[in-house]
Design a protein around this motif. Sequence first.
Motif, PDB file in Angstrom:
ATOM      1  N   PHE A 293      14.409  18.941 -45.038  1.00 15.03           N
ATOM      2  CA  PHE A 293      15.710  19.615 -45.389  1.00 15.03           C
ATOM      3  C   PHE A 293      14.630  20.139 -47.356  1.00 15.03           C
ATOM      4  CE2 PHE A 293      18.955  17.598 -49.429  1.00 15.03           C
ATOM      5  CZ  PHE A 293      19.545  18.055 -48.186  1.00 15.03           C
ATOM      6  N   GLU A 294      14.057  19.227 -47.513  1.00 18.93           N
ATOM      7  CA  GLU A 294      13.237  20.047 -48.973  1.00 18.93           C
ATOM      8  C   GLU A 294      12.873  21.058 -49.192  1.00 18.93           C
ATOM      9  OE1 GLU A 294      10.612  16.077 -49.668  1.00 18.93           O
ATOM     10  OE2 GLU A 294      12.364  15.199 -50.893  1.00 18.93           O
ATOM     11  N   LEU A 295      12.194  21.450 -48.155  1.00 11.57           N
ATOM     12  CA  LEU A 295      12.275  22.423 -48.413  1.00 11.57           C
ATOM     13  C   LEU A 295      13.350  23.545 -48.054  1.00 11.57           C
ATOM     14  CD1 LEU A 295       8.512  22.545 -45.624  1.00 11.57           C
ATOM     15  CD2 LEU A 295       8.831  23.743 -48.582  1.00 11.57           C
ATOM     16  N   SER A 296      14.120  23.673 -47.213  1.00  9.52           N
ATOM     17  CA  SER A 296      14.907  24.398 -47.085  1.00  9.52           C
ATOM     18  C   SER A 296      15.987  24.523 -48.989  1.00  9.52           C
ATOM     19  CB  SER A 296      16.068  24.247 -45.817  1.00  9.52           C
ATOM     20  OG  SER A 296      17.295  25.116 -45.832  1.00  9.52           O
ATOM     21  N   ARG A 297      16.361  23.462 -49.114  1.00 10.93           N
ATOM     22  CA  ARG A 297      17.224  23.466 -49.554  1.00 10.93           C
ATOM     23  C   ARG A 297      16.680  23.036 -51.002  1.00 10.93           C
ATOM     24  NH1 ARG A 297      19.869  23.954 -45.628  1.00 10.93           N
ATOM     25  NH2 ARG A 297      21.799  23.193 -45.411  1.00 10.93           N
ATOM     26  N   PHE A 298      15.428  22.727 -51.801  1.00  7.33           N
ATOM     27  CA  PHE A 298      14.978  23.134 -52.904  1.00  7.33           C
ATOM     28  C   PHE A 298      13.106  23.805 -52.770  1.00  7.33           C
ATOM     29  CE2 PHE A 298      16.542  17.888 -52.737  1.00  7.33           C
ATOM     30  CZ  PHE A 298      17.153  18.730 -53.074  1.00  7.33           C
ATOM     31  N   GLY A 299      12.794  24.367 -51.784  1.00 12.48           N
ATOM     32  CA  GLY A 299      11.602  24.687 -51.766  1.00 12.48           C
ATOM     33  C   GLY A 299      12.615  26.479 -51.496  1.00 12.48           C
ATOM     34  N   GLU A 300      13.545  26.417 -51.930  1.00 10.25           N
ATOM     35  CA  GLU A 300      14.509  27.732 -50.680  1.00 10.25           C
ATOM     36  C   GLU A 300      13.514  28.595 -49.953  1.00 10.25           C
ATOM     37  OE1 GLU A 300      15.676  29.939 -54.563  1.00 10.25           O
ATOM     38  OE2 GLU A 300      16.557  27.511 -55.526  1.00 10.25           O
ATOM     39  N   LEU A 301      13.442  27.872 -48.994  1.00 13.72           N
ATOM     40  CA  LEU A 301      12.416  28.607 -47.720  1.00 13.72           C
ATOM     41  C   LEU A 301      13.226  28.225 -46.879  1.00 13.72           C
ATOM     42  CD1 LEU A 301       9.265  26.844 -47.951  1.00 13.72           C
ATOM     43  CD2 LEU A 301       9.288  28.589 -48.893  1.00 13.72           C
ATOM     44  N   SER A 302      13.400  29.933 -45.430  1.00 15.39           N
ATOM     45  CA  SER A 302      13.955  30.290 -45.047  1.00 15.39           C
ATOM     46  C   SER A 302      13.017  29.264 -43.578  1.00 15.39           C
ATOM     47  CB  SER A 302      13.727  31.600 -44.503  1.00 15.39           C
ATOM     48  OG  SER A 302      12.321  31.984 -43.821  1.00 15.39           O
TER      49      SER A 302
ATOM     50  N   LYS B   5      22.714   8.661 -55.825  1.00 12.24           N
ATOM     51  CA  LYS B   5      22.806   8.427 -54.551  1.00 12.24           C
ATOM     52  C   LYS B   5      22.332   9.251 -54.002  1.00 12.24           C
ATOM     53  CE  LYS B   5      25.247   5.578 -50.730  1.00 12.24           C
ATOM     54  NZ  LYS B   5      24.580   4.451 -50.912  1.00 12.24           N
ATOM     55  N   ILE B   6      22.971  10.285 -53.773  1.00 13.79           N
ATOM     56  CA  ILE B   6      21.918  11.380 -53.588  1.00 13.79           C
ATOM     57  C   ILE B   6      20.668  11.880 -53.014  1.00 13.79           C
ATOM     58  CG2 ILE B   6      21.555  14.358 -52.828  1.00 13.79           C
ATOM     59  CD1 ILE B   6      24.327  14.923 -53.951  1.00 13.79           C
ATOM     60  N   GLU B   7      20.020  11.402 -54.328  1.00 15.59           N
ATOM     61  CA  GLU B   7      18.108  11.077 -54.530  1.00 15.59           C
ATOM     62  C   GLU B   7      17.803  10.328 -53.240  1.00 15.59           C
ATOM     63  OE1 GLU B   7      16.875  10.577 -58.469  1.00 15.59           O
ATOM     64  OE2 GLU B   7      17.876  12.632 -59.100  1.00 15.59           O
ATOM     65  N   THR B   8      18.360   9.048 -53.143  1.00 20.14           N
ATOM     66  CA  THR B   8      18.206   7.992 -52.634  1.00 20.14           C
ATOM     67  C   THR B   8      18.208   8.092 -50.933  1.00 20.14           C
ATOM     68  OG1 THR B   8      19.096   6.440 -54.488  1.00 20.14           O
ATOM     69  CG2 THR B   8      18.598   5.846 -52.237  1.00 20.14           C
ATOM     70  N   SER B   9      19.978   8.959 -50.544  1.00 21.61           N
ATOM     71  CA  SER B   9      19.893   9.223 -49.448  1.00 21.61           C
ATOM     72  C   SER B   9      18.750   9.913 -49.070  1.00 21.61           C
ATOM     73  CB  SER B   9      21.099   9.756 -49.164  1.00 21.61           C
ATOM     74  OG  SER B   9      22.316   8.672 -50.286  1.00 21.61           O
ATOM     75  N   ILE B  10      18.454  10.963 -50.142  1.00 25.56           N
ATOM     76  CA  ILE B  10      17.872  11.764 -49.416  1.00 25.56           C
ATOM     77  C   ILE B  10      15.943  11.316 -48.936  1.00 25.56           C
ATOM     78  CG2 ILE B  10      16.089  14.065 -49.902  1.00 25.56           C
ATOM     79  CD1 ILE B  10      18.504  15.981 -51.242  1.00 25.56           C
ATOM     80  N   ARG B  11      15.843  10.084 -49.668  1.00 28.43           N
ATOM     81  CA  ARG B  11      14.479   8.974 -49.875  1.00 28.43           C
ATOM     82  C   ARG B  11      14.205   8.926 -48.786  1.00 28.43           C
ATOM     83  NH1 ARG B  11      14.874   8.414 -55.543  1.00 28.43           N
ATOM     84  NH2 ARG B  11      15.729   6.216 -54.945  1.00 28.43           N
ATOM     85  N   GLU B  12      15.672   8.523 -48.246  1.00 28.70           N
ATOM     86  CA  GLU B  12      15.550   8.086 -47.140  1.00 28.70           C
ATOM     87  C   GLU B  12      16.019   8.363 -45.549  1.00 28.70           C
ATOM     88  OE1 GLU B  12      18.975   5.060 -47.928  1.00 28.70           O
ATOM     89  OE2 GLU B  12      18.348   3.889 -49.119  1.00 28.70           O
ATOM     90  N   LEU B  13      15.815   9.595 -45.762  1.00 32.26           N
ATOM     91  CA  LEU B  13      15.510  10.071 -43.819  1.00 32.26           C
ATOM     92  C   LEU B  13      14.716  10.184 -43.656  1.00 32.26           C
ATOM     93  CD1 LEU B  13      16.376  13.559 -45.831  1.00 32.26           C
ATOM     94  CD2 LEU B  13      17.931  12.155 -44.252  1.00 32.26           C
ATOM     95  N   PRO B  14      14.321  10.305 -42.553  1.00 31.28           N
ATOM     96  CA  PRO B  14      12.920  10.098 -41.850  1.00 31.28           C
ATOM     97  C   PRO B  14      12.039  11.075 -42.354  1.00 31.28           C
ATOM     98  CG  PRO B  14      14.856   9.934 -39.779  1.00 31.28           C
ATOM     99  CD  PRO B  14      15.819  10.064 -41.219  1.00 31.28           C
ATOM    100  N   ASP B  15      10.645  10.920 -42.470  1.00 28.50           N
ATOM    101  CA  ASP B  15       9.741  11.795 -43.264  1.00 28.50           C
ATOM    102  C   ASP B  15       9.927  12.788 -42.586  1.00 28.50           C
ATOM    103  OD1 ASP B  15       9.014   9.823 -44.636  1.00 28.50           O
ATOM    104  OD2 ASP B  15       7.443   9.562 -43.575  1.00 28.50           O
ATOM    105  N   ASN B  16      10.292  13.695 -41.672  1.00 33.59           N
ATOM    106  CA  ASN B  16       9.795  14.866 -41.270  1.00 33.59           C
ATOM    107  C   ASN B  16      11.583  15.565 -41.210  1.00 33.59           C
ATOM    108  OD1 ASN B  16      11.752  13.298 -38.980  1.00 33.59           O
ATOM    109  ND2 ASN B  16       9.987  14.089 -37.398  1.00 33.59           N
ATOM    110  N   TYR B  17      12.312  15.077 -41.116  1.00 35.82           N
ATOM    111  CA  TYR B  17      13.913  15.343 -41.601  1.00 35.82           C
ATOM    112  C   TYR B  17      13.918  15.489 -43.112  1.00 35.82           C
ATOM    113  CZ  TYR B  17      16.212  13.871 -37.291  1.00 35.82           C
ATOM    114  OH  TYR B  17      16.561  13.857 -35.687  1.00 35.82           O
TER     115      TYR B  17
END
Length: 178
Positions: A133-142, A117-129
């Motif tokens: 989000f992915e750069l922040s949470r998974f890319g660990e960028l500031s 459900k998390i993976e699906t929900s993230i994929r469904e986010l608007p592209d810019n969001y």
Amino acid sequence: MDDRILFLQLQNGEEKAYEELFIKYYSPLCEYASRSIRDEEAEELVQDLMLYVWEAREEIVIETSLKSWLFTAIKHRCMNAVKRNACHEQAHEQIYEKLKDQFEDPNYYLFNELSEKIETSIRELPDNYREAFELSRFGELSNTQIARQLNVSVKTVEYRISQSLKILRTKLKDFLPD
């Protein structure tokens, strides 16, 4: 009829000899086989042996008595069946050992469902969001690093991440604690 004559007639393709052989030895062979394996499987092995005797009648060489040959043949078939059953049982045990934690832990299913459900929900986010989000949470960028990479302001990055979290909270509300 003598077993030697019976077997000679069988080798000549006489169906009557085969019927007599079947009637004479089928039940005793089943009883003998069922001492080491289940009745249904014993009967199936005896039927296979009887079919083999008919189909290979011209190639079979019997150096002892027909009776001895049949009982030895069914003994070997039973031993092979026992080995095969043991291998199947061992494979089932190994599979069970690997999967038992999943069966015993109801949270395993909830975790898998939540992950999907998390993976699906993230994929469904608007592209810019999603990108922020992915750069922040998974890319660990500031936020500053993300802003530079996306060529937007830090405030825009913060907004996109907060909106992503808001959307995800709504979509995942059934999985979150109250």
